[in-house]
Every structure is written in C-alpha cells, then in structure tokens.
Design an enzyme around this catalytic site. Structure first.
Site, PDB file in Angstrom:
ATOM      1  N   ALA A  24       0.840  -1.207   0.000  1.00  0.00           N
ATOM      2  CA  ALA A  24       0.000   0.000   0.000  1.00  0.00           C
ATOM      3  C   ALA A  24       0.870   1.250   0.000  1.00  0.00           C
ATOM      4  O   ALA A  24       1.839   1.344   0.757  1.00  0.00           O
ATOM      5  CB  ALA A  24      -0.914  -0.018   1.222  1.00  0.00           C
TER       6      ALA A  24
ATOM      7  N   CYS B 214      -4.300  -8.743   5.448  1.00  0.00           N
ATOM      8  CA  CYS B 214      -4.015  -7.409   6.006  1.00  0.00           C
ATOM      9  C   CYS B 214      -4.473  -7.336   7.464  1.00  0.00           C
ATOM     10  O   CYS B 214      -5.652  -7.533   7.762  1.00  0.00           O
ATOM     11  CB  CYS B 214      -4.703  -6.330   5.178  1.00  0.00           C
ATOM     12  SG  CYS B 214      -4.388  -4.688   5.863  1.00  0.00           S
TER      13      CYS B 214
ATOM     14  N   LYS C  33      -4.080 -14.248  -1.011  1.00  0.00           N
ATOM     15  CA  LYS C  33      -2.859 -13.994  -0.238  1.00  0.00           C
ATOM     16  C   LYS C  33      -3.218 -14.016   1.245  1.00  0.00           C
ATOM     17  O   LYS C  33      -4.044 -13.214   1.703  1.00  0.00           O
ATOM     18  CB  LYS C  33      -2.271 -12.637  -0.630  1.00  0.00           C
ATOM     19  CG  LYS C  33      -0.999 -12.264   0.109  1.00  0.00           C
ATOM     20  CD  LYS C  33      -0.334 -11.058  -0.548  1.00  0.00           C
ATOM     21  CE  LYS C  33       0.946 -10.632   0.138  1.00  0.00           C
ATOM     22  NZ  LYS C  33       0.722  -9.879   1.367  1.00  0.00           N
TER      23      LYS C  33
ATOM     24  N   GLY D 212       7.959 -13.460   2.446  1.00  0.00           N
ATOM     25  CA  GLY D 212       8.373 -13.075   3.791  1.00  0.00           C
ATOM     26  C   GLY D 212       9.870 -13.096   3.994  1.00  0.00           C
ATOM     27  O   GLY D 212      10.509 -14.143   3.885  1.00  0.00           O
TER      28      GLY D 212
ATOM     29  N   GLY E 201       8.532  -8.213  -1.050  1.00  0.00           N
ATOM     30  CA  GLY E 201       7.949  -6.919  -0.716  1.00  0.00           C
ATOM     31  C   GLY E 201       9.025  -5.933  -0.308  1.00  0.00           C
ATOM     32  O   GLY E 201       9.653  -5.284  -1.143  1.00  0.00           O
TER      33      GLY E 201
HETATM   34  C1  LIG Z   1       4.240  -0.706   3.590  1.00  0.00           C
HETATM   35  C2  LIG Z   1       3.576  -2.040   3.382  1.00  0.00           C
HETATM   36  C3  LIG Z   1       2.377  -2.094   2.701  1.00  0.00           C
HETATM   37  C4  LIG Z   1       1.736  -3.324   2.485  1.00  0.00           C
HETATM   38  N1  LIG Z   1       0.582  -3.357   1.767  1.00  0.00           N
HETATM   39  C5  LIG Z   1       0.006  -4.554   1.501  1.00  0.00           C
HETATM   40  C6  LIG Z   1      -1.161  -4.632   0.677  1.00  0.00           C
HETATM   41  O1  LIG Z   1      -1.666  -3.629   0.171  1.00  0.00           O
HETATM   42  N2  LIG Z   1      -1.689  -5.872   0.470  1.00  0.00           N
HETATM   43  C7  LIG Z   1      -1.139  -7.022   0.999  1.00  0.00           C
HETATM   44  O2  LIG Z   1      -1.639  -8.119   0.767  1.00  0.00           O
HETATM   45  N3  LIG Z   1      -0.030  -6.948   1.747  1.00  0.00           N
HETATM   46  C8  LIG Z   1       0.549  -5.771   1.990  1.00  0.00           C
HETATM   47  N4  LIG Z   1       1.712  -5.735   2.716  1.00  0.00           N
HETATM   48  C9  LIG Z   1       2.368  -7.011   3.080  1.00  0.00           C
HETATM   49  C10 LIG Z   1       3.366  -7.415   1.986  1.00  0.00           C
HETATM   50  O3  LIG Z   1       2.715  -7.635   0.753  1.00  0.00           O
HETATM   51  C11 LIG Z   1       4.137  -8.682   2.361  1.00  0.00           C
HETATM   52  O4  LIG Z   1       3.237  -9.735   2.546  1.00  0.00           O
HETATM   53  C12 LIG Z   1       4.945  -8.510   3.624  1.00  0.00           C
HETATM   54  O5  LIG Z   1       5.627  -7.266   3.623  1.00  0.00           O
HETATM   55  C13 LIG Z   1       5.962  -9.652   3.792  1.00  0.00           C
HETATM   56  O6  LIG Z   1       6.832  -9.710   2.697  1.00  0.00           O
HETATM   57  P1  LIG Z   1       8.316  -9.054   2.735  1.00  0.00           P
HETATM   58  O7  LIG Z   1       9.005  -9.609   3.947  1.00  0.00           O
HETATM   59  O8  LIG Z   1       8.951  -9.490   1.443  1.00  0.00           O
HETATM   60  O9  LIG Z   1       8.139  -7.571   2.847  1.00  0.00           O
HETATM   61  C14 LIG Z   1       2.335  -4.518   2.978  1.00  0.00           C
HETATM   62  C15 LIG Z   1       3.525  -4.447   3.683  1.00  0.00           C
HETATM   63  C16 LIG Z   1       4.157  -3.231   3.891  1.00  0.00           C
HETATM   64  C17 LIG Z   1       5.462  -3.189   4.622  1.00  0.00           C
END
Ligand SMILES: Cc1cc2nc3c(=O)[nH]c(=O)nc-3n(C[C@H](O)[C@H](O)[C@H](O)COP(=O)(O)O)c2cc1C
Length: 325
Positions: free
Chosen positions: A19, A101, A140, A202, A225
């Site tokens: 987001a 979320c 997801k 993750g 992410g």
């Molecule tokens: C700033 C931010 C915004 C996120 N927005 C969403 C979102 O809009 N939809 C969603 O399913 N997950 C959202 N997430 C979760 C990420 O998609 C992801 O599942 C999570 O960060 C773990 O992955 P990573 O360790 O690679 O960051 C968000 C995470 C962060 C940090």
C-alpha cells in the site's frame, strides 16, 4: 517457470502488493528489473463498486507492466465479485484476494486477515469471485489470525477447494504484525499438501534468500515486498543467481538512470511539481546505505523544485562515480 491458472509467467518472481508503494510508476520499474508479475496495492472492492474516482485510479495500468495482478479487499461476496469484474474489465491479468491485512481499519470491516477466522466467509467470498472472474484467481494469506486460531493447512485447503489458482503465504500470524521471522517451515508444510502453486513470501531481503526459500520450502514462486523497496534491482540479481551468474550491484550511473526513469513515469502521471515532491522521498529510499547518503539526505531536505533536486542528485552520483575503483 511459474504458471498461475492459464497465465504463464516468465519467471517465478512476484512483486508483493504494498500500500502506498506499488503504484504504476514503481511497477513499471520493477517489471523492467525482471519481476515476472507485479501487483497493485490493495484496492477497496466497495470503492470500486461505488465508482469512487480515487479508488478506480488504482486500476490505471500500462501495457509495459503486464501481466498485472490486481489485489482487492472486502468482506461482501457480491461487491468482491463485482469488483473483480471491474478489475478484469480494466485489464487485470490476475485477481488477488487480500486475506492477510492485519490493519485495524480493514479487519474491523471483516476484510483482510479477519477472513482467516471465518472459513464460511472465505468459501462464500472466493466462490462468488471465482464465478465472476475469467482470469486466474489467487488468495494472499497470513498463517492465520493468531497461533491458536484456525489451522493454516485447513485454510489453504479450503482456498484450493474453492477454486483459487494459486495461494500466496506470508507465514506470520496477523497478531504478530511484522515481528519475529517469517516461518518458512510453514510454507514447506503447506506446499506439501497443495496441488495448486504455492507462492512463498516473507523476509527475502537479499537475492540469495529467494533461492534459499525455494530450496527450503519447495515453493513454486517467491513474492518479494520490503526487499525490493530500496533495492528494486533485487529481481535482476535473483535472475542472475538462478542463471549461475554473480548478482551485480548497480553502478552509480545505473542507479541514476533508474531514478530518472522512475521520475519520468511519475511526472507523466502526476505532473512535475507533484513528482518532485515524491522524488525527494524516493531519493532517500534509493540512496540508503550508499556512501555519504546521510549528508545527501540533509542536502535535499529543503529542496522543492524538480531541477534543483536533479542537480543535487547529479552531484551525489558524480561523487559516487569518482569513488568507484
Ligand atoms: C508498507 C507495506 C504495505 C503493504 N501493503 C500490503 C497490501 O496492500 N496488500 C497485501 O496483501 N499486503 C501488503 N503488505 C504485506 C506485503 O505484501 C508482504 O506480505 C509482507 O511485507 C511480507 O513480505 P516481505 O518480507 O517481502 O516484505 C504490505 C507491507 C508493507 C510493509
């Protein structure tokens, strides 16, 4: 290569929905860096159905970023189904349902991770969207609402049985937020029981971790992410590693060219003034960890106009180039 339903991706790497971050300009850049699939940020199904201008704007796309996954959130089967139709009409190649979320504003409406507590809601919602959605459908999820709530394998099985084409798992409980480590062991367990592709997500903060996640969990795809926010080159670096090549860090000149292109997309979409405002934040993001980046951050704090920012950026990167061996 990863296949999601009828969609064949060019590799196994997917940019996570973030987001406020995975907007069109950034997605275009991630695609160029080698992401096999990019995802919008989560979009309110209700907002789409009500035709809210701001919400519909999240669906703005460009052929260069395709294939595109559009993530929607909501808790009512009818509006989620209608939102999926709208997303597909406007070019979504994949529809992804947000079931992870943990943000209060979202879960108090019964959407996002709140769904993980109500299997009948998951079933109703997914089957309504499945009927409405002619393109591949993914869900997801997090591991669950909290450790003592519904079992992840049960939720995953339910999602598969309701017709999803792939499952994306961020193995932390909603109650955990981002604390602790993502439990990759759970990705392995889920993968071992599923027929549809399982995409692990993750804590992939380094290119090598994407390969490690695949080796440890057997997951079919890797979603990244936070690791791609400051380092969008991560996709290119992972693709290199998979081809048996050393992952290269971008040179100062490559970084600058990347940033300029990102700004160009932003200006095209938002106008130069707004782009310059956003650009300041991006420069902070893209200079993190580089030599003298804290001085650079101080230098650009008060700058508002585009040309002065570009001049400051030029000076910073020229300085870095001079330091290159
Ligand atoms: C700033 C931010 C915004 C996120 N927005 C969403 C979102 O809009 N939809 C969603 O399913 N997950 C959202 N997430 C979760 C990420 O998609 C992801 O599942 C999570 O960060 C773990 O992955 P990573 O360790 O690679 O960051 C968000 C995470 C962060 C940090």
């Amino acid at each position: 290569m990863l296949r999601i339903g009828s969609l064949q991706l060019k590799n196994r790497l997917i940019m996570a929905p973030l987001a406020g971050i995975t907007n069109l300009p950034f997605r275009l850049m991630l695609k160029k860096m080698g992401a096999g699939l990019v995802t919008t940020e989560m979009i309110s199904a209700k907002g789409l159905v009500l035709g809210e201008k701001k919400t519909l704007a999240y669906l703005m796309s460009d052929p260069a970023e395709k294939p595109l996954s559009v993530q929607i959130f909501g808790s009512e089967p009818e509006s989620m189904a209608e939102a999926a139709r709208i997303a597909v009409d406007r070019g979504a190649d994949v529809v992804d349902i947000n079931m992870g979320c943990p943000v209060k504003k979202v879960v108090k409406t019964g959407a996002g991770a709140a769904l993980l507590q109500t299997p009948e809601k998951i079933r109703d919602l997914l089957s309504a969207v499945r009927k409405a959605c002619p393109v591949p459908l993914t869900a997801k999820i997090r591991s669950g609402w909290r450790p003592d709530s519904l079992d992840t394998l049960y939720i995953a099985g339910l999602i598969e049985d309701t017709g999803a084409d792939a499952l994306i798992l961020h193995p932390r409980f909603a109650s955990q937020g981002f604390s602790g480590n993502a439990d990759w062991g759970l990705i392995r367990k889920v993968k071992d029981t599923m027929r549809i592709p399982v995409i692990g997500n993750g804590d992939v903060f380094e290119p090598s971790l994407a390969l490690k996640m695949r080796a440890q969990t057997g997951c079919d795809g890797v979603m990244i992410g936070r690791g791609a926010v400051g380092n969008p080159w991560i996709f290119k670096q992972i693709n290199a590693l998979e081809a048996g090549l050393p992952p290269q860090s971008p040179t100062p000149a490559e970084r600058k060219a990347f940033i300029m292109e990102h700004f160009h997309h932003l200006s095209r979409l938002k106008g130069e003034r707004a782009a310059a405002r956003i650009m300041r934040g991006l420069l902070i993001r893209y200079s993190k960890g580089l030599p003298h980046s804290s001085e650079f951050r101080g230098d650009i704090t008060g700058i508002k106009d585009f040309d002065s920012l570009v001049a400051a950026m030029d000076a910073f990167f020229i300085g870095l180039e001079e330091m290159e061996p």
